[in-house]
Write a protein that holds these residues in place. Sequence first.
Motif, PDB file in Angstrom:
ATOM      1  N   TRP A 182       0.839  -1.209   0.000  1.00 17.83           N
ATOM      2  CA  TRP A 182       0.000   0.000   0.000  1.00 17.83           C
ATOM      3  C   TRP A 182       0.870   1.254   0.000  1.00 17.83           C
ATOM      4  O   TRP A 182       1.878   1.285   0.690  1.00 17.83           O
ATOM      5  N   PRO A 183       0.492   2.314  -0.744  1.00 17.64           N
ATOM      6  CA  PRO A 183      -0.679   2.396  -1.615  1.00 17.64           C
ATOM      7  C   PRO A 183      -0.384   2.149  -3.093  1.00 17.64           C
ATOM      8  O   PRO A 183      -1.304   1.921  -3.862  1.00 17.64           O
ATOM      9  N   SER A 184       0.906   2.138  -3.491  1.00 15.80           N
ATOM     10  CA  SER A 184       1.166   2.189  -4.937  1.00 15.80           C
ATOM     11  C   SER A 184       0.719   0.904  -5.647  1.00 15.80           C
ATOM     12  O   SER A 184       0.130   0.950  -6.727  1.00 15.80           O
ATOM     13  N   VAL A 185       0.978  -0.260  -5.033  1.00 16.52           N
ATOM     14  CA  VAL A 185       0.580  -1.516  -5.689  1.00 16.52           C
ATOM     15  C   VAL A 185      -0.938  -1.564  -5.827  1.00 16.52           C
ATOM     16  O   VAL A 185      -1.489  -1.920  -6.885  1.00 16.52           O
ATOM     17  N   THR A 186      -1.622  -1.166  -4.763  1.00 13.46           N
ATOM     18  CA  THR A 186      -3.086  -1.161  -4.784  1.00 13.46           C
ATOM     19  C   THR A 186      -3.594  -0.274  -5.913  1.00 13.46           C
ATOM     20  O   THR A 186      -4.487  -0.663  -6.680  1.00 13.46           O
ATOM     21  N   GLU A 187      -3.026   0.909  -6.005  1.00 12.46           N
ATOM     22  CA  GLU A 187      -3.492   1.850  -7.044  1.00 12.46           C
ATOM     23  C   GLU A 187      -3.262   1.279  -8.435  1.00 12.46           C
ATOM     24  O   GLU A 187      -4.134   1.368  -9.307  1.00 12.46           O
ATOM     25  N   GLN A 188      -2.097   0.645  -8.613  1.00 16.76           N
ATOM     26  CA  GLN A 188      -1.812   0.091  -9.947  1.00 16.76           C
ATOM     27  C   GLN A 188      -2.747  -1.069 -10.288  1.00 16.76           C
ATOM     28  O   GLN A 188      -3.225  -1.183 -11.412  1.00 16.76           O
ATOM     29  N   LEU A 189      -2.997  -1.933  -9.295  1.00 11.61           N
ATOM     30  CA  LEU A 189      -3.876  -3.084  -9.561  1.00 11.61           C
ATOM     31  C   LEU A 189      -5.316  -2.626  -9.826  1.00 11.61           C
ATOM     32  O   LEU A 189      -6.012  -3.169 -10.693  1.00 11.61           O
ATOM     33  N   ILE A 190      -5.755  -1.608  -9.093  1.00 10.46           N
ATOM     34  CA  ILE A 190      -7.117  -1.101  -9.298  1.00 10.46           C
ATOM     35  C   ILE A 190      -7.242  -0.500 -10.706  1.00 10.46           C
ATOM     36  O   ILE A 190      -8.210  -0.761 -11.426  1.00 10.46           O
ATOM     37  N   ALA A 191      -6.251   0.284 -11.085  1.00 15.06           N
ATOM     38  CA  ALA A 191      -6.302   0.908 -12.421  1.00 15.06           C
ATOM     39  C   ALA A 191      -6.303  -0.168 -13.506  1.00 15.06           C
ATOM     40  O   ALA A 191      -7.028  -0.076 -14.511  1.00 15.06           O
ATOM     41  N   ARG A 192      -5.527  -1.203 -13.282  1.00 15.73           N
ATOM     42  CA  ARG A 192      -5.434  -2.281 -14.278  1.00 15.73           C
ATOM     43  C   ARG A 192      -6.764  -3.043 -14.379  1.00 15.73           C
ATOM     44  O   ARG A 192      -7.211  -3.384 -15.469  1.00 15.73           O
ATOM     45  N   ALA A 193      -7.381  -3.304 -13.210  1.00 16.72           N
ATOM     46  CA  ALA A 193      -8.665  -4.015 -13.227  1.00 16.72           C
ATOM     47  C   ALA A 193      -9.730  -3.186 -13.927  1.00 16.72           C
ATOM     48  O   ALA A 193     -10.596  -3.728 -14.629  1.00 16.72           O
ATOM     49  N   GLU A 194      -9.645  -1.891 -13.773  1.00 18.22           N
ATOM     50  CA  GLU A 194     -10.622  -1.027 -14.461  1.00 18.22           C
ATOM     51  C   GLU A 194     -10.412  -1.098 -15.975  1.00 18.22           C
ATOM     52  O   GLU A 194     -11.356  -1.281 -16.736  1.00 18.22           O
ATOM     53  N   ARG A 195      -9.138  -1.012 -16.383  1.00 19.83           N
ATOM     54  CA  ARG A 195      -8.832  -1.101 -17.817  1.00 19.83           C
ATOM     55  C   ARG A 195      -9.233  -2.456 -18.384  1.00 19.83           C
ATOM     56  O   ARG A 195      -9.669  -2.565 -19.522  1.00 19.83           O
ATOM     57  N   ALA A 196      -9.097  -3.509 -17.565  1.00 20.84           N
ATOM     58  CA  ALA A 196      -9.418  -4.868 -18.046  1.00 20.84           C
ATOM     59  C   ALA A 196     -10.932  -5.099 -18.101  1.00 20.84           C
ATOM     60  O   ALA A 196     -11.377  -6.171 -18.506  1.00 20.84           O
ATOM     61  N   GLY A 197     -11.713  -4.097 -17.667  1.00 17.03           N
ATOM     62  CA  GLY A 197     -13.175  -4.202 -17.790  1.00 17.03           C
ATOM     63  C   GLY A 197     -13.847  -4.963 -16.664  1.00 17.03           C
ATOM     64  O   GLY A 197     -14.984  -5.414 -16.819  1.00 17.03           O
TER      65      GLY A 197
END
Length: 421
Positions: A175-190
């Motif tokens: 936390w927090p950078s990994v969380t932010e990256q994974l969340i952004a990626r999940a959003e991009r992945a739909g």
Amino acid sequence: MRAEAPMPGNAASLAKSGAAPASSPAQLDATPARHLYAGHDPARAVTVEDLRAMAHSILPAFALGYLEGGAEEEQTLARNLAALAAWRFLPRALVDVSQRSLATTLFGRPMPLPLVIAPTGLNGLFRAGADRMLAEAAAEAGIPFTQSTMSNMAMEDVAAGLDLRHWWQLYVFGWPSVTEQLIARAERAGCEALVVTIDAQIFGDRAWSGRHFTRPGHLTWGSILGAGLHPRWLAATMLRRRGMPVFENIIEFVPREHRGFYDSAFWVRGQMDKGLDWDKIARIRALWPRKLLVKGLLRPADVARAAEAGADGVVLSNHGGRQLDSTVSGLDSLPEARRLVGDGLTILVDGGIRHGSDVLKALALGADAVQIGRATLYGVAAAGRAGAARTIAILREEMDRTLGLLGVTSVRDLSPDVLTR
Ligand SMILES: Cc1cc2nc3c(=O)[nH]c(=O)nc-3n(C[C@H](O)[C@H](O)[C@H](O)COP(=O)(O)O)c2cc1C
């Protein structure tokens, strides 16, 4: 076998004295012995227990310990089954059940079955490509598949080309950078939903699994040799993939010297954010624009708190008995949680679901849908995608039949009055 209610006194003493009538129910004294199907054809599995037996015949001991094992004395694990078994049906008589429906809605979208595949990590240990196989079975059945942070395929590949309700399960570490990256990626992945698991910041002591390691990340020689004696498992995993699985979605965060399979898993465990609290859930809420679920709650008051923190749903869960030992089951907390939040919050529950009747009990007690963890893992370990699909088909058949026998025409009409304890 699942927990059975205690044998009624009379039947027990009759059976023990040998004076039981020849027609005494077979299950009371386990005669004649009942056999499970443990062959190769998933179509021949009659129950989820058969798929479990098939999986047991394929998997080496260390993989089996990981799949089945609960924490410490496994009292939580046992409670999940006992909590379900404690509820008895009170069928409604003389209801026209010629038309029955298992369809429901979840987050405003219709769904043919009230099921969600739970997030499970290290699926590649059971079969190469297991995450994709589960996703395909879920897409075919029209139910969501929740992909674990500790899955073994890239989230973009799991859902590619599928009409899938793809959910992403988030472990909060780094936390927090990994969380932010994974969340952004999940959003991009739909991904449709983010499921934040909150009950594993400290790793449970899974003794059954732990005995297969000499130290973190190192299997015992006995476990390695044992694996070599399981050719079907070797063919479906190591040989097919040419080596151990990889944590495709988080490996970039793991230092190079810790990127071996088990080593990276243990490294992530050590990085779990032990400061995870409600404020961080609120910050995750602010980062994630779609449906948000908090998984791993057991206190009804915490369910109400999750709603206040902006969650769209919760998963009442004790992590399949793998974390804190001697807890209640999610099912135990369900009626009170539902009473507290009313219809305003989606409530899922998991733990010990192996039968269609289990699903109906959870729905009757107020769940919107039910998560299945080991049930589909047995299927995928036994026979890949076809095995996972067979798990879902068995649960579908059992739910449909049980609904009719219960005198209820739709899962939407289930209510606590069909149950008693
Ligand atoms: C092998 C295995 C791996 C799991 N991995 C995860 C995980 O990565 N993330 C998570 O939130 N829950 C994980 N869980 C817990 C499941 O999501 C779910 O809560 C549990 O399996 C439900 O109980 P059941 O297996 O009796 O259906 C795992 C469970 C199992 C059995």
